[in-house]
Scaffold this active site. Structure first.
Site, PDB file in Angstrom:
ATOM      1  N   ARG A  42       0.798  -1.225   0.000  1.00  0.00           N
ATOM      2  CA  ARG A  42       0.000   0.000   0.000  1.00  0.00           C
ATOM      3  C   ARG A  42       0.830   1.273   0.000  1.00  0.00           C
ATOM      4  O   ARG A  42       0.358   2.319  -0.446  1.00  0.00           O
ATOM      5  CB  ARG A  42      -0.957  -0.011   1.196  1.00  0.00           C
ATOM      6  CG  ARG A  42      -1.985  -1.132   1.092  1.00  0.00           C
ATOM      7  CD  ARG A  42      -3.084  -0.986   2.113  1.00  0.00           C
ATOM      8  NE  ARG A  42      -4.066  -2.063   1.973  1.00  0.00           N
ATOM      9  CZ  ARG A  42      -5.180  -2.146   2.672  1.00  0.00           C
ATOM     10  NH1 ARG A  42      -5.467  -1.201   3.565  1.00  0.00           N
ATOM     11  NH2 ARG A  42      -6.009  -3.149   2.497  1.00  0.00           N
ATOM     12  N   ASP A 143     -15.598   9.204   8.372  1.00  0.00           N
ATOM     13  CA  ASP A 143     -14.494   8.268   8.172  1.00  0.00           C
ATOM     14  C   ASP A 143     -13.183   8.981   8.445  1.00  0.00           C
ATOM     15  O   ASP A 143     -13.093  10.224   8.328  1.00  0.00           O
ATOM     16  CB  ASP A 143     -14.500   7.698   6.760  1.00  0.00           C
ATOM     17  CG  ASP A 143     -13.698   6.396   6.672  1.00  0.00           C
ATOM     18  OD1 ASP A 143     -14.272   5.325   6.962  1.00  0.00           O
ATOM     19  OD2 ASP A 143     -12.506   6.462   6.344  1.00  0.00           O
TER      20      ASP A 143
END
Length: 277
Positions: A42, A143
């Protein structure tokens, strides 16, 4: 720097521990040993974009006071797996138990905590549009990833995501993309005007969001250790109205976590409606 276009080297144990500690400190998510490949997968592209030779340089960048790169790393490392009508039993309970019992004259407020790319919040909006409570209602989705919040606000999804949306709701509330949006579907205005998305970190003091009748905290605590879970539940129960519900995922429970919440059924908890609720 040399090797700017090459793949970064393997992450060392110390570098992995440093990145894991920063993520835990900022989000409560703990990356345990064994997740090194995930971190490299990632973050590797980000290192190449920045022209960095390795993760040691990146860790130093993450400690910069402005916190900008740490925000980027959080965006890349946090998991955002969700779908429409995921664990549909919870939406059945919202429709069949919470809405009919909701008192008229009181705005029903629902919070999709850790709302990811927005599917959960839009699902709740469809349910409430089809079975509205007596009075007004609103949905807040939050979020920790600013990138994910921006995507949720756009309300654009691959057409394949429609598979679990009942056909009549799909026709009523979603638009099929054309031309450059071919292969996508978009939330219609009726949905988007009912849902408000914003950045929020569950570790922060979020009382400015107000109080809620329903908090959806599903598939979140699986990433937290017990002390983080306990502190989070203590904060969230104070953000519920008396008689309000906290709903976790079917694979989670509040066992071993002190709180005033009482289980209604597995994964569904309610704050007592008494004077201390």
């Amino acid at each position: 720097m040399t090797g700017a276009l090459a793949a970064p080297p393997e992450i060392t144990g110390a570098e992995f521990a440093a990145i894991s500690a920063l993520l835990y400190q900022r989000t409560g998510i703990r990356l345990v040993p064994g997740k090194e490949t995930l971190v490299m997968g990632r973050l590797g592209r980000r290192l190449r974009q920045l022209g960095l030779d390795g993760y040691g340089d990146y860790v130093r960048l993450l400690h910069q006071p402005d916190g900008q790169e740490l925000g980027q790393a959080i965006d890349l490392l946090t998991t955002n797996e969700t779908s429409f009508f995921r664990e549909p039993q919870h939406f059945d309970y919202l429709r069949e138990a919470i809405v009919p019992a909701h008192p008229p004259g009181h705005i029903l407020r629902l919070w999709s905590a850790a709302s990811s790319s927005g599917e959960e919040a839009y699902t709740a909006a469809m349910v409430l549009l089809e079975r509205p409570p007596a009075g007004s209602w609103e949905i807040v989705g939050t979020d920790v990833s600013t990138r994910i919040v921006a995507g949720a606000r756009r309300g654009l999804y691959p057409i394949e995501a429609a598979g679990r949306i009942p056909p009549e709701l799909l026709r009523r509330y979603w638009l099929k993309g054309r031309d450059e949006y071919a292969g996508l579907m978009a939330a219609g205005a009726t949905l988007r005007e009912r849902v408000r998305f914003r950045y929020a970190n569950l570790l922060d003091d979020l009382r400015d969001l107000g109080r809620f009748d329903v908090i959806l905290l599903r598939n979140v605590m699986i990433y937290f250790d017990l002390p983080t879970k306990a502190a989070l539940i203590q904060r969230l129960q104070e953000m519920l109205y008396p008689g309000g519900h906290l709903i976790v995922s079917l694979s989670e429970s509040l066992n071993g976590i002190p709180s005033r919440l009482r289980m209604v059924r597995p994964s569904i908890y309610r704050l007592p409606a008494g004077p201390h609720g």
